[in-house]
Design an enzyme around this catalytic site. Sequence first.
Site, short mmCIF file in Angstrom:
data_model
loop_
_atom_site.label_atom_id
_atom_site.label_comp_id
_atom_site.label_asym_id
_atom_site.label_seq_id
_atom_site.Cartn_x
_atom_site.Cartn_y
_atom_site.Cartn_z
N CYS A 16 2.58 60.72 -4.87
CA CYS A 16 1.81 62.41 -4.23
C CYS A 16 1.39 62.52 -5.42
O CYS A 16 0.77 62.84 -5.18
CB CYS A 16 2.72 62.70 -3.55
SG CYS A 16 3.78 62.17 -2.68
N HIS A 27 -2.07 64.58 -6.53
CA HIS A 27 -1.93 65.92 -6.10
C HIS A 27 -1.00 66.87 -7.52
O HIS A 27 -0.45 67.50 -7.38
CB HIS A 27 -1.02 66.40 -5.61
CG HIS A 27 -1.99 66.47 -3.48
ND1 HIS A 27 -2.57 66.56 -3.11
CD2 HIS A 27 -1.93 65.17 -3.42
CE1 HIS A 27 -3.70 66.33 -3.06
NE2 HIS A 27 -2.65 64.95 -2.02
N ARG A 38 0.40 65.18 8.13
CA ARG A 38 -0.50 64.99 6.70
C ARG A 38 0.45 64.09 6.40
O ARG A 38 -0.04 63.29 5.36
CB ARG A 38 -0.22 66.47 6.50
CG ARG A 38 -0.65 66.62 5.19
CD ARG A 38 -2.11 66.53 4.41
NE ARG A 38 -2.21 64.51 4.28
CZ ARG A 38 -3.83 64.15 4.28
NH1 ARG A 38 -4.67 64.71 4.58
NH2 ARG A 38 -4.06 63.27 4.42
N CYS A 56 -1.28 60.82 4.88
CA CYS A 56 -1.15 60.34 2.99
C CYS A 56 -0.35 59.23 2.55
O CYS A 56 -0.76 58.46 1.59
CB CYS A 56 -0.34 61.72 1.81
SG CYS A 56 -1.34 62.54 1.92
#
Lengths: 103, 207, 267
Positions: C176, C180, C224, C228
């Site tokens: 992730c 991010h 979501r 991802c």
Amino acid sequence: MADPMRIRAAERDGVVNVKILMSHEMETGQRKDASGKIVPAHFISKVTATHQGKTVLSAQWGTAVAKNPFLEFNFKGGKKGEKIAVTWEDNKGETRTDETTIN
Amino acid sequence: MKTRTSATAIFVGIAAIAAGCASMSDQEASQKALELMKTSFSERGQAKLDRLDQDETQKLCSKPPALELSKEVATRIEKANLDSIRYPADGMLLGDWKSGERIAQSGIGKQFSDDPKLPSGANCYACHQLSKAEISYGTIGPSLYNYGKLRGTSEPIQRYTYGKVYNSQAFTACSNMPRFGHNAILTEQQMKDVTALLLDPNSPVNQ
Amino acid sequence: MIPRRMAATMLAAGVALGASAQSSPEAEIAKYREALAAGNPAELWEARGEDLWKQKRGPKNASLEACDLGKGAGVVKGAYAEMPRYFADADRVMDLETRLAHCMVTLQGFRFEDATKRVFGAGTNRSDFESLAAWITSEARGTTMNVALAHPKEREAYQLGEKMFYFRGGPHDFACATCHGESSKRIRLQDLPNLTEKAGAQLAYTTWPAYRVSQGELRTFQWRLNDCYRQQRFPDLKFASDASIALTTFLARNANGAAFNAPAIKR
């Protein structure tokens, strides 16, 4: 049957602002599905809005309008408490009418 | 490259507050998170559960940036990855930049939703600026516009460029960039084509 | 990246001069977002969700109105801003979608597999979860995010979610954090929120669920995360799995203090 529309109508200084959300796939007839087959066109072709039974908006639509369309317009002469009805009709002949009260 | 501050103490402090007094040790938490993931993902298409089995590099790089990599560990990662690079047997490193451009534009490949029979893209534009014409580029990686114009096409530059595409972590430990050759995302010919996109004087990268 | 306010100013200037040639891609995107915000089709899902909540369904012919989302049976207002949370009756930390599945099983008598057959809608095949989540989250709009981490299992979920956030795996080595973990980055032209910082975590978390214009669907936080991970080249993240809840706990908690502002509308 198609899902209901969401209609809001608010009067201010003699002008009624109407906001409409419609639930519709609005298929253009240009897309292909996973197996490569064309997804048939399916779209709203006609929209009519009436105020106390009198037409205040009439529109012809095509495939350029997005899925789940949003329409906003103003008209003069409506008063709080009066009725607004909206009808759409699609190219398959399906139709839906919903109404709301001006506030 | 990312600058790493040595905020280890601060980070640990925050984690301790957030997790409360009953917190697991860091190693226990890593182990437990892996077990949790193993039961929470299901295989789909080409994406099997072994994708959760980390190699040494992935394991060492799964840390918040605030936890600085020691120089020794970074060197170890880079050495192991450098050793994995296989240069083409024919010695040719520059392919067709036009094909390289198509590979740079394509983001498909290796997702469970992708057809495994189709070649993967490299999706370079997702993270890098490359040509002037393509304005839809990402900024996770540095701009590579004029990459070859600035560096020339000497043999060492060719070898470095091909190697960087093959295994980015050979040169920067824990780089965000996928290891395209090492993990068999791209074929040898595709990596030659991407190298050409970066270095060929006629490529839009160098205009 | 151009700061939002500056982009707005540029947009205004562009309109005033009628000069689209000097407009940046960011300004054009800002203009597009502004145009979208007027009528959010998420409302269509909210209306369906409210009906679904009150409808008697399933083998037990019961509505979901007795479902306890953490603030007492049937209390919907503001509930989402305190989720995920620990539920003693299930002895488990649950996010909204997991809790809804739990209530469909316990109150309405559905089998879990039947209740979760269609968790992500496609066209006219709607997902009950997306509709219910649209309505329930709309009832938390304006509420301050407050994921308490009061229970040890909530704290454990947070800690494991954090581990997942930084976990690199798959053929692309993605975590992730790859996309991010830093501020002011974008993928192609899409801005990426930095979820390791308060402002980024708050902006991102408080704007899900969202109506995705590109899909014409309302998507929840479970979607979501699933999507991802698909792009991270991971396997399929199971709906209502403990890992999905742990990661949600980590991200929701990091958004604490912000006003919840969804269902939103996104590209």
